[in-house]
Design an enzyme around this catalytic site. Structure first.
Site, PDB file in Angstrom:
ATOM      1  N   ASP A   1       0.794  -1.226   0.000  1.00 36.55           N
ATOM      2  CA  ASP A   1       0.000   0.000   0.000  1.00 36.55           C
ATOM      3  C   ASP A   1       0.828   1.278   0.000  1.00 36.55           C
ATOM      4  O   ASP A   1       0.281   2.355  -0.236  1.00 36.55           O
ATOM      5  CB  ASP A   1      -0.960  -0.010   1.187  1.00 36.55           C
ATOM      6  CG  ASP A   1      -2.092  -1.002   0.967  1.00 36.55           C
ATOM      7  OD1 ASP A   1      -2.409  -1.274  -0.200  1.00 36.55           O
ATOM      8  OD2 ASP A   1      -2.654  -1.513   1.956  1.00 36.55           O
TER       9      ASP A   1
ATOM     10  N   GLY B   1       0.893   8.935   1.605  1.00 35.89           N
ATOM     11  CA  GLY B   1       0.622  10.359   1.806  1.00 35.89           C
ATOM     12  C   GLY B   1      -0.350  10.901   0.781  1.00 35.89           C
ATOM     13  O   GLY B   1      -1.208  11.730   1.095  1.00 35.89           O
TER      14      GLY B   1
ATOM     15  N   ASN C   1     -10.473  -0.053  -0.843  1.00 36.20           N
ATOM     16  CA  ASN C   1     -11.545  -0.433   0.076  1.00 36.20           C
ATOM     17  C   ASN C   1     -11.187  -0.216   1.546  1.00 36.20           C
ATOM     18  O   ASN C   1     -12.063  -0.116   2.396  1.00 36.20           O
ATOM     19  CB  ASN C   1     -11.905  -1.908  -0.128  1.00 36.20           C
ATOM     20  CG  ASN C   1     -10.680  -2.812  -0.091  1.00 36.20           C
ATOM     21  OD1 ASN C   1      -9.784  -2.662  -0.908  1.00 36.20           O
ATOM     22  ND2 ASN C   1     -10.642  -3.737   0.850  1.00 36.20           N
ATOM     23  N   TYR C   2      -9.883  -0.149   1.861  1.00 31.01           N
ATOM     24  CA  TYR C   2      -9.453  -0.115   3.258  1.00 31.01           C
ATOM     25  C   TYR C   2      -9.127   1.295   3.727  1.00 31.01           C
ATOM     26  O   TYR C   2      -8.646   2.124   2.962  1.00 31.01           O
ATOM     27  CB  TYR C   2      -8.191  -0.957   3.440  1.00 31.01           C
ATOM     28  CG  TYR C   2      -8.424  -2.262   4.185  1.00 31.01           C
ATOM     29  CD1 TYR C   2      -8.713  -2.257   5.543  1.00 31.01           C
ATOM     30  CD2 TYR C   2      -8.334  -3.479   3.546  1.00 31.01           C
ATOM     31  CE1 TYR C   2      -8.921  -3.450   6.223  1.00 31.01           C
ATOM     32  CE2 TYR C   2      -8.540  -4.675   4.216  1.00 31.01           C
ATOM     33  CZ  TYR C   2      -8.837  -4.650   5.557  1.00 31.01           C
ATOM     34  OH  TYR C   2      -9.049  -5.819   6.224  1.00 31.01           O
ATOM     35  N   GLU C   3      -9.349   1.533   5.036  1.00 30.76           N
ATOM     36  CA  GLU C   3      -8.833   2.720   5.697  1.00 30.76           C
ATOM     37  C   GLU C   3      -7.796   2.293   6.726  1.00 30.76           C
ATOM     38  O   GLU C   3      -8.007   1.304   7.453  1.00 30.76           O
ATOM     39  CB  GLU C   3      -9.950   3.484   6.432  1.00 30.76           C
ATOM     40  CG  GLU C   3     -10.550   4.629   5.661  1.00 30.76           C
ATOM     41  CD  GLU C   3     -11.483   4.176   4.550  1.00 30.76           C
ATOM     42  OE1 GLU C   3     -11.911   3.000   4.567  1.00 30.76           O
ATOM     43  OE2 GLU C   3     -11.798   4.980   3.656  1.00 30.76           O
TER      44      GLU C   3
ATOM     45  N   HIS D   1      -6.649 -13.104   4.673  1.00 33.98           N
ATOM     46  CA  HIS D   1      -5.477 -12.329   4.274  1.00 33.98           C
ATOM     47  C   HIS D   1      -4.685 -11.917   5.494  1.00 33.98           C
ATOM     48  O   HIS D   1      -5.098 -12.152   6.635  1.00 33.98           O
ATOM     49  CB  HIS D   1      -5.909 -11.095   3.472  1.00 33.98           C
ATOM     50  CG  HIS D   1      -6.811 -10.167   4.224  1.00 33.98           C
ATOM     51  ND1 HIS D   1      -8.152 -10.405   4.395  1.00 33.98           N
ATOM     52  CD2 HIS D   1      -6.569  -9.002   4.863  1.00 33.98           C
ATOM     53  CE1 HIS D   1      -8.705  -9.426   5.089  1.00 33.98           C
ATOM     54  NE2 HIS D   1      -7.758  -8.566   5.405  1.00 33.98           N
TER      55      HIS D   1
ATOM     56  N   ASP E   1      15.021   5.453  12.940  1.00 30.12           N
ATOM     57  CA  ASP E   1      16.445   5.802  12.976  1.00 30.12           C
ATOM     58  C   ASP E   1      16.698   6.399  14.360  1.00 30.12           C
ATOM     59  O   ASP E   1      16.403   7.564  14.616  1.00 30.12           O
ATOM     60  CB  ASP E   1      16.724   6.806  11.853  1.00 30.12           C
ATOM     61  CG  ASP E   1      18.190   7.169  11.770  1.00 30.12           C
ATOM     62  OD1 ASP E   1      18.968   6.739  12.650  1.00 30.12           O
ATOM     63  OD2 ASP E   1      18.558   7.900  10.833  1.00 30.12           O
TER      64      ASP E   1
ATOM     65  N   ASP F   1      25.519   3.358  13.116  1.00 29.87           N
ATOM     66  CA  ASP F   1      24.351   4.245  13.139  1.00 29.87           C
ATOM     67  C   ASP F   1      23.134   3.377  12.819  1.00 29.87           C
ATOM     68  O   ASP F   1      22.723   3.251  11.661  1.00 29.87           O
ATOM     69  CB  ASP F   1      24.538   5.359  12.109  1.00 29.87           C
ATOM     70  CG  ASP F   1      23.495   6.448  12.252  1.00 29.87           C
ATOM     71  OD1 ASP F   1      22.473   6.201  12.908  1.00 29.87           O
ATOM     72  OD2 ASP F   1      23.711   7.543  11.690  1.00 29.87           O
TER      73      ASP F   1
END
Ligand SMILES: [Cu+2]
Length: 758
Positions: A330, A337, A413-415, A469, A478, A627
Site C-alpha cells: 500500500d 501520503g 476499500n481499506y482505511e 489475508h 532511525d 548508526d
C-alpha cells in the site's frame, strides 16, 4: 561526521552548497514542500522545460510523486547545531512519460535562479506508483473501452457502466512485468445506487488492463463460462442507506481543555511536556516524526532522528487463479501520503485539535493541499503511577497523558489510521488502526456447488467471499539515543529472560535470568518476536552511561499486539518481493538511500534488483557501534468475521519504545497532585444532569460540574451565590467554595487554531 556527510552528498548526486546568500530559505531543512514552492519555484515548469530541451513533449509528463529531497542526516544535524551550512533545498520528482512506458527521476534545484533540473535519470523498466489520479483515470478510460462495455452488457447485463459499475485497479503482481507496460488488475463491482456499498456485488471477472495504452491484456472469469448472477443483497453503511433507526441513548461525551493545550507549535516544530520534534510529511510515507528529543531537567537529549511507516503488505491466502496475484503493497504501490484523508472536524479526532495540512503534487505537477491531513491532540492516558499507603490511608496518584499525532489514508476499500503517540513518562507508541471494507469476490463454481461456502474466506453475504489475508506494517526508526550526531555509534541488544537449569546454583528451580546479546552484523539482526522468552530489543549508546547503573543509556523496543509470521511460501512472489515482512525486526546501518524496504518501485524487470531490505542486508554490514536503523514489523492475520461487514470496526495493532536506564528516575515525579476538577461522583449528584438515576433535578453540581451539594439535595446556583436546599454542602464545596459556586467554567474549547501547512 562532516566528512561522512560530504561522501553521502556526493553519492546521492546532490548539488553542493555554493557560497553566497540564498533567495529563499525554508524554515527547517526537513520541511516538506509548500504550495508556494510548487508555484513560485515551479517544480512542474522546471521539469517541463527540461523535457522540452530533450525533445520530449512536455504534455506527456505525469508527476507521480514530488517531495523535498531530504538532506543527509549529518548535514541536517550539523546545521541545527549551528555548526554547518543550511543544506541546499532541492526537490525530487518521479515522472512518468505517458504511454511511453518510461519513468524518470528528476532533481530540481529550488535555490537556482530560476529553479532548474540538475539531474534527469530515466529508470529502466520500472513502473511508478498508482496515484489517486491514476486510479480515477484508469476507471474512466476502461469504462470508455468498447470491448469492455460489450462484455459488461453481454455477460452481466450492465449497460450503463458509468453509474452501475465500480472499478478498483490493483497492481498486477508478478504476472506482468514492466516491459508489458502499466498493466493493472481491475476488480469489478456493481452498484445498485450511487451511494451503494459496491463491494457487496462483486463480478466474477478481473480485467488485466493498461490504461496508458487502453489495451486489455487479459480477461479472467473465475465464475465459469456461464457465469453466475451478481450477488444482489445490499449491505450498506452510508447514512442515507442504513435501514435501522439511529440509537438515541448516547449522551454527549466531550473532551475539553478550557485553558488551552499544553503544546506549542513553531513552524513544523512541536514542543510538548519535555518532548520536541519536527513534523514532516511525504507523498509516500505520510506522517514523519523528525529529530525527536526530550528535555531532561534542562538538557535536550536526542531520542530518534526519524520515524515513519515505511511499507505495508497485504497478502491474500486464496491460492486459485486469478487471486494468486492478490497482494497489495500500500505504500510503494499507491503512496500513503497521497491517499491521506482530509480529517473531519469533530469526528476523526475529538477535543482541542491542532491540524496540519499536507501539500502534495497532483499528476500535472500542481500543488494539491490536503486540508487537516494530520491531527495532533492531548489525550488522557490513564494512571501514570500510584501508591496507597494502607497504614494511614494516604494516596499519591498521578494521571498520565499522551500527545497523539494521527493521519488516516484510504487505499481503495481499506482505511488505515496511523498514530505516533508520546507519553509523559517517555513511552513512544505506534498504532495502526484498520477499518474500511474487506475485499470481496464472487464465489467459484465449486463453492456454489458445495452449498455456497467459500474455501479461503468468510461468507459475508450470499455469494460474497471476503478472502482470508494478512496485513503487515513495517516502521522505520532511525534511533539517536542521547547522541547529537543522530545515533552514530549505537548497539542493538537482544534481551531475553530464560529459566535457569536445576542445579547447585538453582536447587529449588525458581531461578531465571536475563541474557543480553549485541546483534553484531546484519545477518544476526533479522529477528522474530518471542513472547515466551520475553524478548525485547534494547538500543543503547555505549558512549553515555547511566549515573545510576553505570551501564549505557538505552531505549527498548517492546512488541505489542502479537505479530504472526508471513504465511506465504518462502518461494512465493509475496515472500520474495515482500521479504521485509518475513522478519519482525531487521537492523541496518543508516544509509540515506535505504528508505523503501520493498524496493523503490512497484514493478521491476529484475525482482532481485528491487527487493529493498532483502538486498541491502546481503552486504552483512557491521552493526556494533554503527548508526543503527530499526525496521519493526507489526501484523495481523485477518480471518474476516461477519461483524467486519459491511464496514469493519477498527482493529488496532501497536508496539512501544520505552526509555531503559535513560532517565535516573521516573521522569513524571514532578507531576502536580491536582485532581481533575470535572470528574464527578455520579451517585453523589453527578447523575442529575445526566437525567438518569441520579435523582437530582437541577443541582449546582451539574451546573458547575463540580461537587457541591450531596445527599440528594436540590440546588440553586447563580454566580456568587450557590445554595443547597435540604442538604449540606459536600466536603468538596467546603474545601473550595469559591470554585464550587463560581460561574461555571466554559466547556467550549479555545478557538480553533488555523491549520498549518506541512
Ligand atoms: Cu484485513
Amino acid at each position: 561526521m562532516q566528512q561522512a556527510a560530504a561522501v553521502l552528498v556526493e553519492e546521492l548526486g546532490l548539488p553542493s552548497r555554493p557560497e553566497g546568500g540564498l533567495a529563499r530559505l525554508p524554515e527547517h531543512p526537513l520541511d516538506p514542500l509548500c504550495a508556494l514552492e510548487y508555484e513560485q519555484a515551479s517544480v512542474a515548469r522546471a521539469c517541463k522545460e527540461h523535457a522540452a530541451s530533450l525533445g520530449l513533449d512536455p504534455d506527456i509528463l505525469r508527476f507521480n510523486g514530488v517531495n523535498a529531497q531530504e538532506p543527509v542526516k549529518y548535514e541536517v544535524l550539523a546545521f541545527l547545531r549551528g555548526e554547518g551550512l543550511r543544506p541546499r533545498r532541492t526537490a525530487m520528482a518521479i515522472l512518468e512519460l505517458f504511454a511511453q512506458n518510461a519513468v524518470v527521476e528528476a532533481v530540481i534545484d529550488l535555490e537556482a535562479h530560476p529553479p532548474c533540473v540538475t539531474a534527469w535519470k530515466q529508470m529502466d523498466g520500472v513502473q511508478a506508483a498508482l496515484t489517486p489520479d491514476d486510479v480515477l483515470e484508469c476507471e474512466a478510460v476502461l469504462k470508455r473501452n468498447p470491448r469492455f462495455r460489450a462484455i459488461m452488457a453481454q455477460r452481466y447485463g450492465i449497460s450503463d457502466v458509468d453509474t452501475e459499475l465500480a472499478v478498483d485497479p490493483w497492481y498486477s503482481g508478478f504476472r506482468y512485468g514492466s516491459p508489458e507496460g502499466r498493466v493493472l488488475q481491475c476488480l469489478l463491482y456493481k452498484r445498485s445506487s450511487p451511494d451503494d456499498n459496491h463491494y457487496a456485488h462483486p463480478l466474477d471477472c478481473i480485467i488485466m488492463y493498461d490504461f496508458h495504452t487502453d489495451k486489455i491484456h487479459d480477461i479472467v472469469f473465475h465464475g465459469g463460462e456461464q457465469g453466475r448472477n451478481i450477488p444482489t443483497q445490499d449491505a450498506n453503511f452510508h447514512r442515507s442507506l442504513v435501514d435501522r433507526p439511529w440509537r438515541t441513548s448516547l449522551k454527549p461525551l466531550d473532551v475539553v481543555q478550557p485553558e488551552g493545550p499544553s503544546w506549542s507549535v513553531e513552524g513544523n516544530v512541536v514542543t510538548w511536556e519535555g518532548w520536541q520534534f519536527h513534523l514532516g510529511f511525504s507523498w509516500r510515507e505520510g506522517l514523519i516524526i523528525n529529530d525527536l528529543k526530550f528535555c531532561d531537567q534542562g538538557r535536550m537529549r536526542p531520542v530518534m532522528y526519524r520515524g515513519a511507516l515505511a511499507e505495508i503488505i497485504v497478502p491474500y491466502g486464496e491460492p486459485r487463479p486469478p487471486f494468486e496475484l492478490k497482494c497489495a503493497y500500500d505504500i510503494v504501490d499507491y503512496g500513503l501520503g497521497l491517499c491521506a484523508n482530509p480529517l473531519e472536524v469533530g469526528c476523526d479526532c475529538l477535543g482541542l485539535i491542532k491540524y496540519f495540512d499536507a501539500v502534495v503534487s497532483d499528476s500535472r505537477g500542481r500543488p494539491h493541499t490536503i486540508r487537516r491531513a494530520v491531527c495532533m491532540k492531548e489525550e488522557d492516558a490513564g494512571m501514570a503511577w500510584k501508591h496507597y499507603e494502607y497504614r494511614n490511608g494516604h494516596t499519591e496518584v498521578r494521571r498520565n497523558r499522551r500527545l497523539a499525532l494521527k493521519f488516516i489514508a484510504t487505499i481503495a476499500n481499506y482505511e488505515y489510521q496511523f498514530s505516533w503517540i508520546l507519553h509523559l513518562d517517555g513511552t513512544i507508541g505506534f498504532e495502526a488502526g484498520l477499518t474500511g471494507i474487506v475485499s470481496t469476490h464472487a464465489l467459484f463454481p465449486e463453492e456454489h456447488a458445495a452449498g455456497g461456502q467459500p474455501q479461503w474466506g468468510t461468507l459475508v453475504s450470499p455469494g460474497v467471499n471476503a478472502h482470508i489475508h494478512q496485513h503487515f506494517f513495517q516502521v522505520r526508526m532511525d534511533m539517536a539515543v542521547d547522541d547529537p550526531d543522530g545515533g552514530a555509534c549505537l548497539q542493538v541488544v537482544e534481551v531475553e529472560a530464560d529459566p535457569m537449569p536445576l542445579g547447585p546454583g538453582n536447587p529449588h528451580g525458581v531461578g531465571f535470568d536475563i541474557t543480553q546479546r549485541v546483534l553484531q552484523r546484519e545477518s544476526e539482526a533479522q529477528r522474530m518476536c518471542a513472547p515466551e522468552r520475553s524478548r525485547v530489543w534494547k538500543i543503547q549508546n555505549p558512549r553515555v552511561l547511566s549515573p545510576v547503573t553505570g551501564k549505557p543509556v538505552a531505549w527498548k523496543l517492546m512488541p505489542g499486539t502479537p505479530c504472526p509470521p508471513l504465511l506465504a511460501h518462502p518461494t512465493s512472489s509475496h515472500a520474495t518481493r515482500g521479504a521485509f515482512a518475513t522478519k519482525h525486526l531487521v537492523v541496518t546501518p543508516y544509509h540515506p538511500k535505504e528508505m523503501n524496504p520493498a524496493g523503490d518501485y512497484p514493478l521491476h524487470p529484475d525482482p532481485e534488483q528491487n527487493r529493498g531490505i532483502a538486498q541491502w542486508v546481503q552486504a552483512d554490514r557491521n552493526l556494533d557501534g554503527a548508526d543503527c536503523v530499526l525496521w519493526y514489523t507489526l501484523g495481523l492475520t485477518h480471518v474476516v468475521r461477519t461483524e467486519d461487514w459491511p464496514v469493519m470496526p477498527v482493529e488496532v495493532l501497536n508496539f512501544h519504545l520505552k526509555p531503559w536506564d535513560f532517565f535516573t528516575q521516573n521522569p513524571t515525579l514532578d507531576l502536580p497532585p491536582i485532581p481533575n476538577k470535572r470528574t464527578i461522583d455520579f451517585d453523589r449528584g453527578g447523575g442529575a444532569k445526566a437525567g438518569g438515576s441520579g435523582g437530582l433535578a437541577a443541582s449546582c453540581c451539574a451546573a458547575t460540574t463540580l461537587g457541591c451539594c450531596g445527599g440528594g439535595a436540590a440546588c440553586t446556583c447563580q454566580p456568587g451565590a450557590c445554595a443547597c436546599a435540604g442538604g449540606e454542602c459536600s466536603s468538596a464545596s467546603r474545601a473550595a467554595p469559591a470554585s464550587c459556586c463560581a460561574k461555571p467554567a466554559t466547556t467550549e474549547p479555545a478557538a480553533a487554531q488555523p491549520s498549518s501547512r506541512l
